[in-house]
Write a protein that holds these residues in place. Structure first.
Motif, PDB file in Angstrom:
ATOM      1  N   GLU A   1      -6.394 -10.726   9.847  1.00 15.91           N
ATOM      2  CA  GLU A   1      -6.138 -10.890  11.264  1.00 15.91           C
ATOM      3  C   GLU A   1      -6.037 -12.386  11.532  1.00 15.91           C
ATOM      4  OE1 GLU A   1      -7.925  -9.782  15.659  1.00 15.91           O
ATOM      5  OE2 GLU A   1      -9.141  -9.394  13.893  1.00 15.91           O
ATOM      6  N   ILE A   2      -4.949 -12.789  12.138  1.00 20.07           N
ATOM      7  CA  ILE A   2      -4.733 -14.193  12.455  1.00 20.07           C
ATOM      8  C   ILE A   2      -4.984 -14.365  13.946  1.00 20.07           C
ATOM      9  CG2 ILE A   2      -3.069 -16.074  12.442  1.00 20.07           C
ATOM     10  CD1 ILE A   2      -1.613 -14.584  10.171  1.00 20.07           C
ATOM     11  N   LYS A   3      -5.983 -15.175  14.275  1.00 20.04           N
ATOM     12  CA  LYS A   3      -6.337 -15.399  15.673  1.00 20.04           C
ATOM     13  C   LYS A   3      -6.107 -16.864  16.031  1.00 20.04           C
ATOM     14  CE  LYS A   3     -10.000 -11.967  16.153  1.00 20.04           C
ATOM     15  NZ  LYS A   3     -11.403 -11.774  16.565  1.00 20.04           N
ATOM     16  N   PRO A   4      -5.512 -17.122  17.190  1.00 21.74           N
ATOM     17  CA  PRO A   4      -5.333 -18.517  17.606  1.00 21.74           C
ATOM     18  C   PRO A   4      -6.675 -19.147  17.959  1.00 21.74           C
ATOM     19  CG  PRO A   4      -4.640 -17.039  19.354  1.00 21.74           C
ATOM     20  CD  PRO A   4      -4.975 -16.182  18.155  1.00 21.74           C
ATOM     21  N   GLU A   5      -6.776 -20.442  17.736  1.00 16.77           N
ATOM     22  CA  GLU A   5      -8.005 -21.163  18.070  1.00 16.77           C
ATOM     23  C   GLU A   5      -8.302 -21.045  19.564  1.00 16.77           C
ATOM     24  OE1 GLU A   5      -9.000 -25.763  17.792  1.00 16.77           O
ATOM     25  OE2 GLU A   5      -8.726 -24.846  15.806  1.00 16.77           O
ATOM     26  N   THR A   6      -7.256 -21.170  20.373  1.00 14.04           N
ATOM     27  CA  THR A   6      -7.376 -20.967  21.818  1.00 14.04           C
ATOM     28  C   THR A   6      -6.681 -19.646  22.142  1.00 14.04           C
ATOM     29  OG1 THR A   6      -7.268 -23.353  22.184  1.00 14.04           O
ATOM     30  CG2 THR A   6      -6.870 -21.929  24.092  1.00 14.04           C
ATOM     31  N   PRO A   7      -7.448 -18.613  22.480  1.00 18.99           N
ATOM     32  CA  PRO A   7      -6.838 -17.297  22.742  1.00 18.99           C
ATOM     33  C   PRO A   7      -5.803 -17.352  23.869  1.00 18.99           C
ATOM     34  CG  PRO A   7      -9.223 -17.121  22.603  1.00 18.99           C
ATOM     35  CD  PRO A   7      -8.897 -18.589  22.643  1.00 18.99           C
ATOM     36  N   TYR A   8      -4.807 -16.493  23.767  1.00 13.82           N
ATOM     37  CA  TYR A   8      -3.795 -16.384  24.806  1.00 13.82           C
ATOM     38  C   TYR A   8      -4.352 -15.577  25.979  1.00 13.82           C
ATOM     39  CZ  TYR A   8      -0.167 -18.068  21.635  1.00 13.82           C
ATOM     40  OH  TYR A   8       0.594 -18.841  20.798  1.00 13.82           O
ATOM     41  N   THR A   9      -4.054 -16.034  27.180  1.00 14.67           N
ATOM     42  CA  THR A   9      -4.408 -15.291  28.388  1.00 14.67           C
ATOM     43  C   THR A   9      -3.191 -14.462  28.795  1.00 14.67           C
ATOM     44  OG1 THR A   9      -3.587 -16.982  29.892  1.00 14.67           O
ATOM     45  CG2 THR A   9      -5.887 -17.193  29.146  1.00 14.67           C
ATOM     46  N   GLU A  10      -3.369 -13.577  29.768  1.00  8.51           N
ATOM     47  CA  GLU A  10      -2.214 -12.819  30.268  1.00  8.51           C
ATOM     48  C   GLU A  10      -1.167 -13.760  30.839  1.00  8.51           C
ATOM     49  OE1 GLU A  10      -2.241  -9.155  32.202  1.00  8.51           O
ATOM     50  OE2 GLU A  10      -4.189  -8.558  31.405  1.00  8.51           O
ATOM     51  N   ALA A  11      -1.607 -14.812  31.539  1.00  5.76           N
ATOM     52  CA  ALA A  11      -0.660 -15.776  32.106  1.00  5.76           C
ATOM     53  C   ALA A  11       0.101 -16.505  30.991  1.00  5.76           C
ATOM     54  CB  ALA A  11      -1.397 -16.784  32.991  1.00  5.76           C
ATOM     55  N   ASP A  12      -0.576 -16.794  29.875  1.00  8.28           N
ATOM     56  CA  ASP A  12       0.083 -17.451  28.742  1.00  8.28           C
ATOM     57  C   ASP A  12       1.224 -16.608  28.194  1.00  8.28           C
ATOM     58  OD1 ASP A  12      -1.678 -19.642  28.709  1.00  8.28           O
ATOM     59  OD2 ASP A  12      -3.021 -18.680  27.268  1.00  8.28           O
ATOM     60  N   LEU A  13       1.068 -15.288  28.253  1.00  7.10           N
ATOM     61  CA  LEU A  13       2.034 -14.368  27.649  1.00  7.10           C
ATOM     62  C   LEU A  13       3.129 -13.914  28.611  1.00  7.10           C
ATOM     63  CD1 LEU A  13      -0.496 -12.220  25.608  1.00  7.10           C
ATOM     64  CD2 LEU A  13       0.997 -14.048  24.765  1.00  7.10           C
ATOM     65  N   ASP A  14       3.145 -14.430  29.826  1.00  9.28           N
ATOM     66  CA  ASP A  14       4.150 -14.053  30.821  1.00  9.28           C
ATOM     67  C   ASP A  14       5.466 -14.765  30.527  1.00  9.28           C
ATOM     68  OD1 ASP A  14       5.710 -13.385  32.981  1.00  9.28           O
ATOM     69  OD2 ASP A  14       4.398 -14.312  34.478  1.00  9.28           O
ATOM     70  N   TRP A  15       6.305 -14.149  29.709  1.00  7.45           N
ATOM     71  CA  TRP A  15       7.537 -14.794  29.278  1.00  7.45           C
ATOM     72  C   TRP A  15       8.558 -14.924  30.410  1.00  7.45           C
ATOM     73  CZ3 TRP A  15      11.881 -11.705  29.432  1.00  7.45           C
ATOM     74  CH2 TRP A  15      11.657 -10.331  29.463  1.00  7.45           C
ATOM     75  N   HIS A  16       8.284 -14.298  31.571  1.00  7.71           N
ATOM     76  CA  HIS A  16       9.146 -14.486  32.741  1.00  7.71           C
ATOM     77  C   HIS A  16       8.883 -15.838  33.400  1.00  7.71           C
ATOM     78  CE1 HIS A  16      10.782 -10.449  32.746  1.00  7.71           C
ATOM     79  NE2 HIS A  16       9.557  -9.965  32.605  1.00  7.71           N
ATOM     80  N   ASP A  17       7.742 -16.433  33.112  1.00  4.32           N
ATOM     81  CA  ASP A  17       7.348 -17.727  33.677  1.00  4.32           C
ATOM     82  C   ASP A  17       7.778 -18.837  32.721  1.00  4.32           C
ATOM     83  OD1 ASP A  17       6.135 -20.020  34.635  1.00  4.32           O
ATOM     84  OD2 ASP A  17       4.112 -19.177  34.663  1.00  4.32           O
ATOM     85  N   ALA A  18       8.708 -19.682  33.171  1.00  4.20           N
ATOM     86  CA  ALA A  18       9.237 -20.756  32.324  1.00  4.20           C
ATOM     87  C   ALA A  18       8.163 -21.744  31.889  1.00  4.20           C
ATOM     88  CB  ALA A  18      10.359 -21.492  33.048  1.00  4.20           C
ATOM     89  N   LYS A  19       7.024 -21.763  32.581  1.00  2.00           N
ATOM     90  CA  LYS A  19       5.955 -22.704  32.247  1.00  2.00           C
ATOM     91  C   LYS A  19       4.815 -22.046  31.479  1.00  2.00           C
ATOM     92  CE  LYS A  19       6.962 -25.693  36.141  1.00  2.00           C
ATOM     93  NZ  LYS A  19       6.483 -26.295  37.368  1.00  2.00           N
ATOM     94  N   SER A  20       4.976 -20.773  31.122  1.00  2.00           N
ATOM     95  CA  SER A  20       3.909 -20.097  30.373  1.00  2.00           C
ATOM     96  C   SER A  20       3.866 -20.610  28.939  1.00  2.00           C
ATOM     97  CB  SER A  20       4.098 -18.581  30.379  1.00  2.00           C
ATOM     98  OG  SER A  20       5.160 -18.214  29.511  1.00  2.00           O
ATOM     99  N   ARG A  21       2.711 -20.496  28.333  1.00  2.21           N
ATOM    100  CA  ARG A  21       2.511 -20.969  26.957  1.00  2.21           C
ATOM    101  C   ARG A  21       3.495 -20.313  25.991  1.00  2.21           C
ATOM    102  NH1 ARG A  21      -3.305 -20.069  23.963  1.00  2.21           N
ATOM    103  NH2 ARG A  21      -2.677 -20.617  21.864  1.00  2.21           N
ATOM    104  N   SER A  22       3.684 -19.001  26.116  1.00  3.09           N
ATOM    105  CA  SER A  22       4.573 -18.315  25.175  1.00  3.09           C
ATOM    106  C   SER A  22       6.023 -18.756  25.341  1.00  3.09           C
ATOM    107  CB  SER A  22       4.459 -16.798  25.334  1.00  3.09           C
ATOM    108  OG  SER A  22       4.826 -16.399  26.641  1.00  3.09           O
ATOM    109  N   THR A  23       6.471 -18.949  26.580  1.00  2.00           N
ATOM    110  CA  THR A  23       7.846 -19.386  26.812  1.00  2.00           C
ATOM    111  C   THR A  23       8.072 -20.782  26.250  1.00  2.00           C
ATOM    112  OG1 THR A  23       7.978 -18.011  28.789  1.00  2.00           O
ATOM    113  CG2 THR A  23       9.609 -19.767  28.578  1.00  2.00           C
ATOM    114  N   ILE A  24       7.137 -21.670  26.488  1.00  2.00           N
ATOM    115  CA  ILE A  24       7.257 -23.036  25.966  1.00  2.00           C
ATOM    116  C   ILE A  24       7.282 -23.014  24.442  1.00  2.00           C
ATOM    117  CG2 ILE A  24       6.066 -25.255  25.759  1.00  2.00           C
ATOM    118  CD1 ILE A  24       5.091 -24.725  28.696  1.00  2.00           C
ATOM    119  N   GLU A  25       6.395 -22.240  23.826  1.00  2.05           N
ATOM    120  CA  GLU A  25       6.339 -22.181  22.362  1.00  2.05           C
ATOM    121  C   GLU A  25       7.598 -21.566  21.765  1.00  2.05           C
ATOM    122  OE1 GLU A  25       2.675 -20.112  21.676  1.00  2.05           O
ATOM    123  OE2 GLU A  25       1.479 -21.921  21.964  1.00  2.05           O
TER     124      GLU A  25
END
Length: 104
Positions: free
Chosen positions: A3-27
């Motif tokens: 299991e690969i876990k990020p050092e800083t867990p993703y929040t629901e807001a991080d995973l909101d790919w509809h948001d151009a400023k979300s962590r997942s969209t930026i990555e």
């Protein structure tokens, strides 16, 4: 199995790919912002004699440079299969055919 876990867990807001400023969209859209979690994992273990079968889920784009980047990060001499994109539209038959094509 690992299991690969990020050092800083993703929040629901991080995973909101509809948001151009979300962590997942930026990555997803900025290679310099992509998490190094997979590279760190590949560098940490000796995969000599193992077969690596990379796959990813996406509704759109391809693998880009992922195969090249993973091969470069991988410690040891693993055998690599080409990466494969999985989508929600893939049928059970298509998945089975892909798995069978790997000849593992």
């Amino acid at each position: 199995m690992f299991e690969i876990k990020p050092e800083t867990p993703y929040t629901e807001a991080d995973l909101d790919w509809h948001d151009a400023k979300s962590r997942s969209t930026i990555e997803m859209n900025d290679p310099s912002s992509r998490p190094t979690i997979i590279s760190t994992f590949l560098e940490s273990y000796d995969f000599s004699g193992k077969t690596m079968v990379p796959f990813f889920t996406s509704g759109g784009g391809g693998a880009g440079k992922s195969d090249e980047d993973m091969h470069a990060a991988c410690a040891g001499t693993a055998t690599w299969k080409p990466s494969h994109r999985l989508t929600s539209a893939d049928s059970d038959q298509e998945l089975s055919a892909w798995i069978d094509s790997l000849a593992l």
